[in-house]
Design an enzyme around this catalytic site. Structure first.
Site, PDB file in Angstrom:
ATOM      1  N   GLU A 297     -38.525 -77.140  80.063  1.00 33.30           N
ATOM      2  CA  GLU A 297     -39.526 -78.182  79.854  1.00 33.30           C
ATOM      3  C   GLU A 297     -40.616 -78.102  80.911  1.00 33.30           C
ATOM      4  OE1 GLU A 297     -41.776 -80.699  78.352  1.00 33.30           O
ATOM      5  OE2 GLU A 297     -39.836 -80.606  77.355  1.00 33.30           O
ATOM      6  N   ASP A 301     -44.565 -77.171  80.265  1.00 35.27           N
ATOM      7  CA  ASP A 301     -45.639 -78.105  80.595  1.00 35.27           C
ATOM      8  C   ASP A 301     -46.656 -77.487  81.535  1.00 35.27           C
ATOM      9  OD1 ASP A 301     -44.432 -80.023  79.030  1.00 35.27           O
ATOM     10  OD2 ASP A 301     -43.485 -81.074  80.685  1.00 35.27           O
ATOM     11  N   SER A 515     -42.979 -81.452  72.825  1.00 35.87           N
ATOM     12  CA  SER A 515     -43.227 -81.145  74.230  1.00 35.87           C
ATOM     13  C   SER A 515     -44.320 -80.106  74.380  1.00 35.87           C
ATOM     14  CB  SER A 515     -41.956 -80.606  74.893  1.00 35.87           C
ATOM     15  OG  SER A 515     -41.086 -81.645  75.236  1.00 35.87           O
ATOM     16  N   ASP A 557     -58.159 -83.118  60.347  1.00 40.46           N
ATOM     17  CA  ASP A 557     -57.209 -83.926  59.575  1.00 40.46           C
ATOM     18  C   ASP A 557     -56.127 -83.015  58.973  1.00 40.46           C
ATOM     19  OD1 ASP A 557     -56.031 -86.062  58.354  1.00 40.46           O
ATOM     20  OD2 ASP A 557     -57.565 -86.305  56.801  1.00 40.46           O
ATOM     21  N   ILE A 558     -54.878 -83.369  59.194  1.00 37.74           N
ATOM     22  CA  ILE A 558     -53.745 -82.609  58.658  1.00 37.74           C
ATOM     23  C   ILE A 558     -53.219 -83.353  57.434  1.00 37.74           C
ATOM     24  CG2 ILE A 558     -51.538 -81.523  59.175  1.00 37.74           C
ATOM     25  CD1 ILE A 558     -53.933 -80.616  60.936  1.00 37.74           C
ATOM     26  N   GLY A 576     -56.735 -88.796  56.318  1.00 37.19           N
ATOM     27  CA  GLY A 576     -56.831 -89.899  57.265  1.00 37.19           C
ATOM     28  C   GLY A 576     -55.599 -89.978  58.148  1.00 37.19           C
ATOM     29  N   ASP A 578     -51.912 -90.726  59.490  1.00 33.50           N
ATOM     30  CA  ASP A 578     -50.570 -90.790  58.908  1.00 33.50           C
ATOM     31  C   ASP A 578     -49.533 -90.759  60.035  1.00 33.50           C
ATOM     32  OD1 ASP A 578     -49.698 -87.880  59.393  1.00 33.50           O
ATOM     33  OD2 ASP A 578     -51.527 -87.592  58.227  1.00 33.50           O
TER      34      ASP A 578
END
Length: 599
Positions: A297, A301, A515, A557-558, A576, A578
């Site tokens: 992690e 990062d 992550s 937008d996905i 839009g 979601d």
């Protein structure tokens, strides 16, 4: 923008200087039905076991602080960007002086004086170290060792505690008591088998959402170059000398390995090779640089957050506090609540990085309501200082990531054991920006992307229109009873979350999870702050009022994909906003033009 108040606590007016604790009856302050699923009572806690109790004192001026946050974060407000100073914020976080006196008298009654007490910068948190036996006396409770059936980890907790009646309006909460949250990292090394297959073109490039070419290899492996191409930032060069900074948090013994970071830089961003970041240790946080201690992690990062935003200076916070542990004679502390320590530290500083990313959390229901309220209020205080806080949304869809009704494990822990969607905290806090996940080029929603609706926090005004529009598209009765449609909805935005190539213990490995998405989006926010600061403008601060009012126009937008879980297909991505990908992924050039046009 209307006020959304989290803390509306009654306050007891003037009391006599000598509080009559003697003979004062204890009354239950907080209780839970029982330990969450997976935990069971193992044995009485050893009386000598040391506990570090954190006592949260009420913040009577929090509604005023919250109002400041709405105003200074709203691009259409005259006060936009007029962030509060450390001193101004602390004045709005401070308890009433009467509270400080009464709590101090109660502690002294049990032999704890000022030299035994650690106070936060605003004096709204009090920390004491006491043996279990004394904690049981003070809280009129009995601690036990609870074990986790799957992991065999153990913690010292209780399911109920009490305080003298006169203290109830002067103490918000005391932990560790009833909190069983494990605050795990939001990452998965799995490559999900049910994801639609990706057809990789035999040659060169794919068209990205901005119409620009994206290397076809980005459909199988994500790199720093892929993200800059995909999100339209190939030509932007950040500045290293304008005081702009990017912060990343590390908890639970997650160490960022410096040799791995340099190898990553060498292969993915050669210009950054040989540079480093600022390490800040909080609550005894360590920085073990042995190869075996490298954290997936922490490496993920730092490699992508700092690698994308370079040369913007980076800060990595390593916060001490053990994960669930096995108590024994030599274990001095049980500090499994990392956010309080981190918040105490950053809020005590005169300067804070303008953008901070965190990829840790847990099921909201495992976090006591009172604790979630206070941590979220702390996030609001950081936002009032002009900081953009981003949190990954989680990796289990609407709950457990399981679409098969026969196998799902989404159960409420209120004693009824009913099937329910499981929102994630702190992603569900309305004062942070939650980042969901996407995959592929063209982008679709990643099945791991957690999203939904909080059971603790009401929907904030800034997202009323967007969320109402989404809910209107759902067929009547969709998932009836499984979620709270009036709760704070998340995520707010998204970014790529699968097949990131990182260096771990000297080796190149793939890693997936939201992550990946949070530090990615945060790096682009840091670049936007760089552009604004260079233009003599304020940093963006708390992002959501901007994102929901105008910022969404500069996002990709996905509209394909869903986030299964709890025996359901989950929610669908759509035109839009979601609850899978929020408003979508960044288009840096469009966002830059937009933020530079703002005051």
């Amino acid at each position: 923008m209307k006020l959304v108040t989290l803390l509306a606590l009654p306050f007891v007016a003037a009391l006599a200087s000598t509080v009559p604790f003697k003979g004062c009856k204890h009354k239950v302050k907080e209780s839970i039905h029982g330990p969450p699923r997976g935990w069971y009572k193992h044995a009485p806690a050893p009386k000598h076991q040391m506990l570090e109790l954190k006592i949260a004192l009420p913040q009577p001026k929090f509604p005023e602080l919250e109002q400041h946050l709405w105003e200074i974060s709203d691009p259409s407000h005259a006060r936009y960007g007029a962030y509060l100073s450390k001193q101004e914020t602390e004045a709005l976080m401070a308890p009433h002086p009467e509270t400080l006196d009464i709590v101090s008298e109660w502690l002294a009654l049990h032999g704890l004086y000022e030299e035994d007490v650690i106070r936060s910068s605003a004096s709204d948190w009090v920390t004491i170290r006491v043996p279990v036996g004394l904690a049981e006396e003070m809280l009129d409770t009995t601690y036990h060792v609870y074990k986790h059936a799957e992991t065999e980890e153990s913690i010292v907790r209780t399911t109920s505690y009490s305080l003298p009646d006169i203290l109830h309006h002067h103490v918000d909460l005391i932990q560790p008591t009833t909190m069983f949250a494990r605050f795990k990292t939001f990452r998965s090394t799995l490559h999900w088998a049910d994801q639609p297959p990706v057809l990789i073109p035999s040659g060169g490039t794919i068209t990205g959402p901005s119409g620009n070419p994206v290397n076809a290899s980005c459909n199988s492996t994500i790199t720093v170059s892929c993200l800059r191409q995909l999100y339209n930032a190939e030509n932007y060069k950040s500045t290293a000398t304008n005081c702009n900074k990017l912060g990343l948090t590390g908890y639970l013994d997650q160490y960022a390995n410096d040799k791995d970071l340099q190898l990553f830089y060498k292969t993915q961003n050669p210009s950054a090779y040989g540079t480093n970041y600022t390490l800040i240790s909080i609550n005894g946080g360590k920085n073990n640089q042995s190869r075996t201690a490298a954290g997936m992690e922490a490496n993920l990062d730092t490699q992508y957050g700092f690698g994308l935003a370079w040369p913007t200076p980076g800060t990595f916070y390593t916060t001490g506090g053990e994960p669930p542990f096995i108590p024994d004679l030599v274990t001095p502390n049980n500090t499994n609540e990392p956010y309080t320590y981190w918040l105490d530290y950053v809020l005590s500083q005169d300067e804070i990085p303008q953008t901070i990313s965190t990829s840790y959390g847990d099921d909201e229901q495992t976090v006591p309501y009172s604790y979630a309220m206070r941590i979220c209020a702390g996030m609001a205080s950081v936002g009032a200082r002009g900081v953009s806080l981003l949190f990954s949304s989680g990796d289990h869809g609407v709950g457990d990531g399981i679409s098969n009704p026969a196998a799902q494990i989404c159960k409420s822990n209120d004693g009824h054991n009913t099937t329910t969607f499981l929102p994630m905290f702190p992603a569900s806090c309305p004062y942070v920006t939650a980042v969901g996940g996407t995959t592929n080029v063209p982008e679709i929603a990643s099945v791991i992307s957690s999203g939904g609706f909080s059971n603790y926090f009401a929907r904030p005004a800034y997202q009323d229109a967007a969320v109402s529009g989404y809910l209107a598209k759902l067929a009547p009765g969709t998932y009836e009873g499984l979620y709270n449609c009036s709760g704070r909805a998340f995520p707010d935005v998204a970014a790529q979350a699968e097949s990131f190539s990182i260096i771990y213990a000297g080796m190149k490995i793939p890693i997936s999870g939201t992550s990946c998405a949070a530090p990615t989006f945060a790096a682009f926010v840091a670049m936007l702050n760089d552009a604004r600061i260079n233009a003599q403008k304020s940093p963006l601060g708390f992002l959501n009022p901007f994102l929901y009012s105008t910022g969404y126009k500069a996002l990709n937008d996905i509209t394909i994909g869903n986030n299964p879980g709890c025996g359901t297909p989950g929610f669908n991505a759509t035109v839009g906003w979601d609850p899978v990908t929020g408003y979508g992924t960044p288009d840096f050039e469009k966002l830059k033009d937009l933020v530079l046009s703002m005051p």
